[in-house]
Design a protein around this motif. Structure first.
Motif, PDB file in Angstrom:
ATOM      1  N   UNK A  97       0.833  -1.206   0.000  1.00  0.00           N
ATOM      2  CA  UNK A  97       0.000   0.000   0.000  1.00  0.00           C
ATOM      3  C   UNK A  97       0.869   1.258   0.000  1.00  0.00           C
ATOM      4  N   UNK A  98       1.930   1.264   0.785  1.00  0.00           N
ATOM      5  CA  UNK A  98       2.842   2.419   0.808  1.00  0.00           C
ATOM      6  C   UNK A  98       3.485   2.626  -0.562  1.00  0.00           C
ATOM      7  N   UNK A 103       3.867   5.691  -5.529  1.00  0.00           N
ATOM      8  CA  UNK A 103       3.840   5.729  -6.998  1.00  0.00           C
ATOM      9  C   UNK A 103       2.782   6.712  -7.490  1.00  0.00           C
ATOM     10  N   UNK A 104       1.625   6.705  -6.867  1.00  0.00           N
ATOM     11  CA  UNK A 104       0.554   7.616  -7.262  1.00  0.00           C
ATOM     12  C   UNK A 104       0.970   9.073  -7.049  1.00  0.00           C
ATOM     13  N   UNK A 105       1.539   9.366  -5.876  1.00  0.00           N
ATOM     14  CA  UNK A 105       1.954  10.738  -5.583  1.00  0.00           C
ATOM     15  C   UNK A 105       3.074  11.196  -6.515  1.00  0.00           C
ATOM     16  N   UNK A 106       4.002  10.299  -6.815  1.00  0.00           N
ATOM     17  CA  UNK A 106       5.085  10.631  -7.745  1.00  0.00           C
ATOM     18  C   UNK A 106       4.528  10.931  -9.121  1.00  0.00           C
ATOM     19  N   UNK A 110       4.847  14.493 -11.202  1.00  0.00           N
ATOM     20  CA  UNK A 110       5.377  14.575 -12.581  1.00  0.00           C
ATOM     21  C   UNK A 110       4.353  15.249 -13.490  1.00  0.00           C
ATOM     22  N   UNK A 111       3.081  14.872 -13.344  1.00  0.00           N
ATOM     23  CA  UNK A 111       2.030  15.483 -14.140  1.00  0.00           C
ATOM     24  C   UNK A 111       1.937  16.988 -13.893  1.00  0.00           C
ATOM     25  N   UNK A 112       2.064  17.385 -12.652  1.00  0.00           N
ATOM     26  CA  UNK A 112       1.991  18.801 -12.310  1.00  0.00           C
ATOM     27  C   UNK A 112       3.183  19.561 -12.878  1.00  0.00           C
ATOM     28  N   UNK A 113       4.346  18.944 -12.923  1.00  0.00           N
ATOM     29  CA  UNK A 113       5.529  19.586 -13.497  1.00  0.00           C
ATOM     30  C   UNK A 113       5.390  19.747 -15.009  1.00  0.00           C
ATOM     31  N   UNK A 114       4.692  18.805 -15.622  1.00  0.00           N
ATOM     32  CA  UNK A 114       4.516  18.831 -17.080  1.00  0.00           C
ATOM     33  C   UNK A 114       3.536  19.920 -17.514  1.00  0.00           C
ATOM     34  N   UNK A 115       2.694  20.375 -16.616  1.00  0.00           N
ATOM     35  CA  UNK A 115       1.686  21.385 -16.984  1.00  0.00           C
ATOM     36  C   UNK A 115       2.165  22.753 -16.711  1.00  0.00           C
TER      37      UNK A 115
END
Length: 115
Positions: A97-98, A103-106, A110-115
């Motif tokens: 679970x951790x 992985x989800x938070x990473x 990454x998605x936020x950096x791409x925008x």
């Protein structure tokens, strides 16, 4: 920090008045005020009701236990309940679970950096 100070801190963090909290636990706002100003201490029954209403534990209210700081600040009841269930899992399941959460938070970062 005293029990009363922790009650007040959590109550104000949740944007509750003394009257709001009193209604949630079946007391008068005057009694909540007594707890917050150290004129009275809650019984164990009331302490449990306060902890539930404030989404924390009795240990945190009584001792300010650092283990329960996250519980005191986590306002999403469903998420808090899920984390409590995860706590009961075996070591391997907790690790899985951790890893998933990490992985989800990473991925989101990454998605936020791409925008």
């Amino acid at each position: 920090m005293t029990i009363g100070e922790r009650i007040k801190e959590l109550r104000t963090a949740k944007k509750l008045t003394q009257t709001d909290l009193a209604k949630m636990v079946g007391l008068s706002y005057i009694q909540i005020g007594r707890y917050e100003t150290h004129k009275s201490n809650p019984s164990s029954d009331v302490l449990h009701k306060l902890a539930n209403a404030l989404d924390t534990t009795t240990d945190f209210l009584m001792q300010g236990s650092s283990d329960d700081v996250v519980s005191a600040q986590l306002t999403d009841r469903e998420l808090l309940s899920q984390f409590k269930q995860v706590e009961k899992l075996n070591k391997e399941d907790k690790h899985l679970i951790k890893t998933f959460i990490d992985a989800f938070l990473t991925k989101r970062q990454v998605q936020n950096l791409a925008h």
